[in-house]
Each structure stands twice: as C-alpha cells, then as structure tokens.
Enzyme design. Structure first.
Site, short mmCIF file in Angstrom:
data_model
loop_
_atom_site.label_atom_id
_atom_site.label_comp_id
_atom_site.label_asym_id
_atom_site.label_seq_id
_atom_site.Cartn_x
_atom_site.Cartn_y
_atom_site.Cartn_z
N ASP A 36 -97.31 14.13 110.32
CA ASP A 36 -96.66 12.82 110.21
C ASP A 36 -96.65 12.07 111.54
O ASP A 36 -95.75 11.27 111.79
CB ASP A 36 -95.22 12.94 109.67
CG ASP A 36 -95.17 13.77 108.40
OD1 ASP A 36 -96.01 13.54 107.53
OD2 ASP A 36 -94.31 14.67 108.31
N GLU A 37 -97.64 12.31 112.38
CA GLU A 37 -97.70 11.62 113.68
C GLU A 37 -98.25 10.22 113.56
O GLU A 37 -98.16 9.43 114.51
CB GLU A 37 -98.58 12.41 114.67
CG GLU A 37 -98.07 13.80 115.04
CD GLU A 37 -98.61 14.86 114.10
OE1 GLU A 37 -99.24 14.50 113.07
OE2 GLU A 37 -98.41 16.06 114.37
N GLY A 38 -98.87 9.92 112.42
CA GLY A 38 -99.49 8.59 112.26
C GLY A 38 -101.01 8.66 112.35
O GLY A 38 -101.65 7.74 112.84
N LYS A 39 -101.58 9.77 111.84
CA LYS A 39 -103.03 9.93 111.89
C LYS A 39 -103.74 8.87 111.06
O LYS A 39 -104.77 8.34 111.46
CB LYS A 39 -103.43 11.32 111.36
CG LYS A 39 -102.96 12.46 112.23
CD LYS A 39 -103.31 13.80 111.62
CE LYS A 39 -102.46 14.16 110.42
NZ LYS A 39 -101.04 14.40 110.67
N GLY A 40 -103.16 8.55 109.91
CA GLY A 40 -103.79 7.61 108.97
C GLY A 40 -104.07 6.28 109.65
O GLY A 40 -105.16 5.72 109.52
N ALA B 144 -100.61 16.40 102.09
CA ALA B 144 -100.59 15.38 103.13
C ALA B 144 -100.15 14.04 102.55
O ALA B 144 -100.21 13.82 101.34
CB ALA B 144 -101.99 15.23 103.72
N GLY B 145 -99.70 13.17 103.42
CA GLY B 145 -99.39 11.80 102.99
C GLY B 145 -99.75 10.89 104.15
O GLY B 145 -99.10 10.93 105.17
N HIS B 146 -100.82 10.14 104.02
CA HIS B 146 -101.25 9.27 105.10
C HIS B 146 -100.93 7.83 104.74
O HIS B 146 -101.48 7.29 103.79
CB HIS B 146 -102.73 9.46 105.39
CG HIS B 146 -103.04 10.82 105.94
ND1 HIS B 146 -104.30 11.35 106.00
CD2 HIS B 146 -102.22 11.76 106.46
CE1 HIS B 146 -104.24 12.57 106.54
NE2 HIS B 146 -103.00 12.83 106.81
N THR C 160 -94.39 21.61 100.11
CA THR C 160 -94.41 20.35 99.37
C THR C 160 -94.48 20.59 97.85
O THR C 160 -94.53 19.63 97.09
CB THR C 160 -95.62 19.49 99.80
OG1 THR C 160 -96.80 20.27 99.58
CG2 THR C 160 -95.53 19.11 101.26
N GLN D 264 -101.69 17.40 108.19
CA GLN D 264 -100.58 18.17 108.79
C GLN D 264 -100.70 18.13 110.32
O GLN D 264 -101.24 17.18 110.85
CB GLN D 264 -100.54 19.61 108.27
CG GLN D 264 -100.17 19.73 106.79
CD GLN D 264 -101.34 19.54 105.86
OE1 GLN D 264 -102.39 20.13 106.05
NE2 GLN D 264 -101.17 18.70 104.85
N THR E 260 -98.41 25.70 107.12
CA THR E 260 -99.16 25.45 105.91
C THR E 260 -100.23 26.54 105.76
O THR E 260 -100.27 27.47 106.57
CB THR E 260 -99.74 24.01 105.90
OG1 THR E 260 -100.23 23.71 104.60
CG2 THR E 260 -100.85 23.84 106.93
N ARG F 201 -88.58 13.62 101.47
CA ARG F 201 -87.52 14.36 102.18
C ARG F 201 -87.23 13.72 103.54
O ARG F 201 -88.17 13.27 104.21
CB ARG F 201 -87.95 15.81 102.43
CG ARG F 201 -87.96 16.67 101.20
CD ARG F 201 -88.40 18.08 101.54
NE ARG F 201 -89.82 18.16 101.87
CZ ARG F 201 -90.45 19.26 102.25
NH1 ARG F 201 -89.77 20.40 102.37
NH2 ARG F 201 -91.73 19.26 102.50
N LEU G 121 -93.93 4.20 119.59
CA LEU G 121 -93.13 3.99 120.79
C LEU G 121 -92.00 2.99 120.50
O LEU G 121 -90.89 3.10 121.03
CB LEU G 121 -94.02 3.48 121.94
CG LEU G 121 -93.35 3.34 123.29
CD1 LEU G 121 -92.89 4.69 123.83
CD2 LEU G 121 -94.27 2.66 124.31
P1 IMP Z 1 -97.33 23.35 102.11
O1 IMP Z 1 -98.45 22.82 102.96
O2 IMP Z 1 -96.98 22.44 100.96
O3 IMP Z 1 -97.57 24.76 101.68
O4 IMP Z 1 -96.02 23.38 103.02
C1 IMP Z 1 -95.91 24.22 104.17
C2 IMP Z 1 -95.22 23.50 105.32
O5 IMP Z 1 -96.04 22.44 105.78
C3 IMP Z 1 -93.87 22.84 104.95
O6 IMP Z 1 -93.02 22.90 106.08
C4 IMP Z 1 -94.27 21.39 104.69
O7 IMP Z 1 -93.17 20.51 104.88
C5 IMP Z 1 -95.32 21.21 105.75
N1 IMP Z 1 -96.28 20.13 105.44
C6 IMP Z 1 -97.29 20.17 104.55
N2 IMP Z 1 -97.96 19.00 104.56
C7 IMP Z 1 -97.37 18.22 105.48
C8 IMP Z 1 -97.65 16.91 105.99
O8 IMP Z 1 -98.60 16.22 105.60
N3 IMP Z 1 -96.80 16.46 106.95
C9 IMP Z 1 -95.80 17.21 107.44
N4 IMP Z 1 -95.51 18.44 107.01
C10 IMP Z 1 -96.30 18.94 106.05
#
Ligand code: IMP
Length: 404
Positions: free
Chosen positions: A13-17, A39-41, A129, A212, A227, A291, A320
């Site tokens: 979630d650093e802002g890669k997208g 992931a969520g970009h 997730t 991630q 992950t 979350r 920033l």
């Molecule tokens: P999983 O990848 O769903 O198995 O989750 C394992 C860990 O990775 C958990 O702490 C998730 O919150 C974290 N995680 C998975 N995908 C992301 C992401 O895109 N951003 C931030 N945390 C992630």
C-alpha cells in the site's frame, strides 16, 4: 527503453499503482509477477478513482500490454469482472490483456479454506485478505493445483479436476463453471516468457509491477505474518520468466510514513490518537478489504534493509502531503542493537523533525516545498543511501515532484 521493476519497500500500500501508471507511457508492457487479487492498486486519473486488484496498473494506457505472469495466482471470475468493469468505462483492455498459461488458478474453494483457517486461528490469525492466495500457492507447491492452461482445454480440465481434492463441491458444477470461465480467458492466454523475449528483442520497455511489499515476502518478511509469494524485486525474474540480466532498474516505493494491514510486528507503530489522525488524512483503509491500516513513523532501518533486499536504484517517496499539519515528525533513524532476527524485538531510536503546515498539493519542484519538508526528504535520502527520485504530494497522476 529500460526494463524496470517497481516494488513496495514496506508492508504494501505504498502507492505502487500511481507510480506504475505514471511510468506506463514510456513502456510497451506492464507485467504482474506474483500475488493475485489480494492486492489493491488505486489509480486516480482526472479525479476518477479506479481500484485494480489483478490487472496490471498499465490498464488505463491505450498502448500498453497488460501481462499476468506465471508467478501470479489468478481468480478467473475476479479477473473477468475487472475486465468487464473497465470495458464498461470504455477502456479497451480486451485487446491488450495477456495471461500466462502456466499461472495457477485460485479455485472456488480456496477463498473458503483461507477464511475458515483464519477464523479457526482466532487471536493468532495472520489477517489475510481471505482471497484464497495461500491455499492456491500451497496447491501449486504441492503439485496438485490447476493452471490457466488446464482451464482453457476442456479435456485437460476434466482430467485434472478428477484428481483435485474438492471436498463439499459438486464436481460437475465446478467443471462446468471453470470451463465457462476458461472459454472467456482463452483469447488472452499466451507463452509469457516468449512474449517478453520478443518485446526485448524489439528494444521495448517493460515494467514489472510488484504487489504487496518487501516485508510481506514469504522468505524475507516478518514470517509468519507474510503473504505466500516472494515480493522482492528478484521475484520479477522468476515470476515473469526473464533472466536477472534483463533488469535495468529497480524503483522502490516508500510511503513518507509506514502502514501495514493484518497482524505482525511493526516497530514504529504510533499511538492510537496519532494513528487515527494520519489514517483519516491519508485515507488509510485497505483497498481490497476496507480494513483500517495500522500506522507508524518512517523507519530508516527498514528502508535500508529493503534497499539491500531489492537492490534499489531509486526511491519514490509517496504521500508526503499527508504529514502536513503535524508539528513534529518522529523518524526511526536506527535500531538499538542493530537489525534483529525478529522485528518484534526491534528497538527504534528516533529523531524528531520539524513539521510544516502548508498544503503541498501545488508543489511541482523541489524549490516549491517548504523548507522543513525539503529537510525531511533530504535526511531520509541521506540516511537510506538511495536517491529519492520522485515525491508524491497528492493522489492524482500529476501530484508528483520529479527530483531526477
Ligand atoms: P494474503 O496475501 O491474503 O494471504 O494475506 C497475508 C498478509 O498480507 C496479510 O497481513 C494481508 O493483510 C497482507 N496483504 C496481502 N495483500 C496486501 C496488499 O496488497 N497490501 C497490503 N497488505 C497485503
């Protein structure tokens, strides 16, 4: 054009997208190489927010191939929903999508298994997730999973499914559903390593988009709170199918503070009242699960470790602007006792920087930044030892200062 890997240097979630989206005009293809729809970009273009979970962030650029590499695990229904969503917005993604035949499939029961295990673990849950990533990667390593190539061949699909453990599911129904999904995916399925080699022969630029972050890497992260894939830059080679000599640059994205979702150690996690204020200012809620993200101060030892693990050529410092209005900004400059084997035992040593109150969103050059913000960026760069090439000062594509 160069071949670039973009990775998250913290916990995702650093802002890669946003950075991938900004670099996409200069490359012919954006490639995902690990993870899946965990992931969520988030991309914001012209004020319009689009969240992609599985499609590479080059999706909004007309000329850009969007490639899903062999190291990704693909939930076909999610992928098709994303394709349909973008198509409905007038984005011609169907012409530009390519999927590796060797990528593994997140099968209908994998999300259920993921969720059930997390519920059963109670207080010891990883905080996944619930998208089925870990069961899908487990099946891949146990050599009983299904691959995209199986899905698009009805005879292979039927044969493979006979062998797969599908407790509680009707085999005929699963077969029918997967065959339907496979039929839609078929036009996009290719030999990705060969396609990438072809692009390289033509001298085209390629961007490998990590998902991630470094400390969620299954080998180098805060195991077991990680992950199920390798998230470091080296994974781009194995997960896409190019050799290490193909990579020219590695850009690490670092947030100007730190966030993480899910359980696990977080040395610089800040007090709840400060976390709440920064969470609100930065919109720090999971792009996939909604979350609230945990919030902490910038952690220099973490970034130094990240630079070492990823071989960073440059850093893009994001968000920033979110720190504006903090009168004091603590930063962990080192850990007392050095880098511990388990980050739960890290003892951060802080230095406090002066804050700034001016809105940064109109800043486009280094000189536009308030003195205190410049001092903050310069101190981080010096302490990490890697050039900060870009600074993000807002969510939109053009809210960026190019320091190169
Ligand atoms: P999983 O990848 O769903 O198995 O989750 C394992 C860990 O990775 C958990 O702490 C998730 O919150 C974290 N995680 C998975 N995908 C992301 C992401 O895109 N951003 C931030 N945390 C992630």
């Amino acid at each position: 054009m160069p071949t670039v890997v973009v990775v998250g240097t913290q916990w995702g979630d650093e802002g890669k997208g946003k950075v991938v989206d900004a670099l996409a005009p200069s490359v012919a293809a954006v490639v995902r190489f690990q993870g899946g729809n965990n992931a969520g970009h988030t991309l914001v273009v012209g004020g319009r927010k689009t969240v992609l979970h599985l499609l590479p962030s080059g999706a909004l650029h007309d000329h850009c191939l969007c490639i899903i590499g062999p190291g990704v695990v693909v939930d076909p229904a999610v992928l098709l929903a994303e394709v349909d969503q973008l198509s409905a917005l007038g984005v011609d993604i169907e012409r530009r999508l390519r999927i590796a035949s060797s990528a593994h499939v997140i099968l209908p029961w994998h999300p259920h298994v993921d969720r059930q295990r997390e519920v059963a673990a109670g207080a010891h849950a990883i905080g996944t997730t619930h998208r089925g990533l870990s069961p899908a990667y487990e099946d891949k390593v146990a050599r009983r999973g299904l691959r995209i190539g199986d899905l698009i061949s009805p005879s292979r699909l039927a044969a493979k499914l006979t062998m797969a453990p599908i407790d509680g599911y009707d085999r005929a129904e699963v077969l029918e559903r997967l065959a339907e999904l496979g039929a839609r995916l078929r036009p996009w399925v290719v030999d990705v390593p060969e396609l990438l080699a072809e692009l390289r022969r033509k001298g085209e630029g390629i961007l490998f988009e990590g998902a991630q972050g470094t400390f969620l890497d299954v080998d180098h992260g805060t195991w077991p709170y990680v992950t199920s894939s390798n998230t470091v830059a080296g994974a781009a080679c194995a997960g896409a199918g190019v050799g290490p000599t193909a990579i020219d640059q590695v850009i690490g994205i670092a947030k100007a503070y730190v966030t993480r979702v899910g359980g696990g150690p977080f040395p610089t996690e800040c007090a709840p009242d400060v976390a709440e204020a920064l969470r609100a200012a930065g919109g720090e809620f999971g792009a996939t699960t909604g979350r609230p993200r945990r919030i902490g101060w910038f952690d220099v030892p973490l970034l130094r470790r990240s630079a070492l693990l990823n071989g960073l050529s440059a850093i893009a410092l994001s968000k920033l602007d979110v720190l504006s209005t903090r009168s004091e900004i603590p930063v962990a400059m080192s850990y007392d006792g050095g880098w511990p084997e388990d980050l739960a035992f890290a003892r951060p040593v802080y230095r406090t920087f002066g804050g700034w109150t001016r809105d940064l969103s109109a800043c486009r050059t280094r000189a536009d930044l308030p003195h205190a913000a410049r001092a903050y960026v310069d101190a981080l760069q010096e302490a990490i030892g890697v050039p900060i090439a870009f600074v993000g000062v807002g969510p939109d594509r053009d809210h960026t200062i190019d320091l190169r």
